[in-house]
Design a protein around this motif. Sequence first.
Motif, mmCIF file in Angstrom:
data_model
loop_
_atom_site.group_PDB
_atom_site.id
_atom_site.type_symbol
_atom_site.label_atom_id
_atom_site.label_comp_id
_atom_site.label_asym_id
_atom_site.label_seq_id
_atom_site.Cartn_x
_atom_site.Cartn_y
_atom_site.Cartn_z
ATOM 1 N N CYS A 113 0.942 -1.150 0.083
ATOM 2 C CA CYS A 113 0.209 -0.004 0.096
ATOM 3 C C CYS A 113 0.624 1.267 -0.129
ATOM 4 O O CYS A 113 2.038 1.598 -0.287
ATOM 5 C CB CYS A 113 -0.735 -0.383 1.034
ATOM 6 N N CYS A 163 -1.437 1.120 7.443
ATOM 7 C CA CYS A 163 -2.981 0.072 8.003
ATOM 8 C C CYS A 163 -3.303 -0.722 7.079
ATOM 9 O O CYS A 163 -3.497 -2.144 7.693
ATOM 10 C CB CYS A 163 -3.762 1.278 7.542
ATOM 11 N N ARG A 164 -3.985 -0.965 5.824
ATOM 12 C CA ARG A 164 -4.620 -1.853 5.545
ATOM 13 C C ARG A 164 -3.444 -2.789 4.846
ATOM 14 O O ARG A 164 -3.486 -3.689 5.095
ATOM 15 C CB ARG A 164 -5.258 -1.113 3.550
ATOM 16 N N CYS A 174 -3.786 -0.324 -2.505
ATOM 17 C CA CYS A 174 -4.718 1.029 -2.491
ATOM 18 C C CYS A 174 -4.413 1.482 -4.227
ATOM 19 O O CYS A 174 -3.708 0.753 -4.523
ATOM 20 C CB CYS A 174 -4.463 1.599 -1.258
ATOM 21 N N ASP A 192 -9.133 3.615 2.558
ATOM 22 C CA ASP A 192 -8.106 4.016 3.789
ATOM 23 C C ASP A 192 -8.710 4.776 5.298
ATOM 24 O O ASP A 192 -8.698 5.295 5.307
ATOM 25 C CB ASP A 192 -7.006 5.429 3.179
ATOM 26 N N CYS A 199 -12.573 -2.156 7.738
ATOM 27 C CA CYS A 199 -11.260 -2.758 6.613
ATOM 28 C C CYS A 199 -10.938 -3.347 7.385
ATOM 29 O O CYS A 199 -10.403 -4.184 6.601
ATOM 30 C CB CYS A 199 -10.839 -1.201 7.063
#
Length: 145
Positions: free
Chosen positions: A12, A17-18, A84, A107, A125
């Motif tokens: 990402c 995060c992701r 993303c 996000d 998420c």
Amino acid sequence: MSDAVRHILFLCTGNSCRSQMAEGWARHLGGDEVSVRSAGIEAHGLNPRAVEAMAEVDVDISGQASHRLTDEDLQWADLVVTVCGHADEHCPILPPGTRREHWPLDDPARAEGDEAAIREVFRACRDEIRARVNELLQRSENGPA
């Protein structure tokens, strides 16, 4: 999963995060059948809200570190999953035989509102990533990822 251990790299923008949550889920759900890394086009540091959201479901990502994508990461991976649009657009050319898949995830770090609302965005998420990782691992058991 097939006899060969899969090497999955989640990519990402900032690796905060992701991709970190995806790495945690893949380790948790894939066990010894999969080898997992995450990286970012940049390194923004591990987001504490991502750590908290994953801890709520007993997946500890607190020991993971945010790092910038390297050529070694790309050589290591069998599959690169961009999570993303920015990473998808800026993903370098992959080595021959390395597959690529894109998951257009929002996000959670951009969430606005009070703390409760932001936590809900991180949880949503987290849950979407779990479903996608689970589906990826099931596909891998039945043939190429």
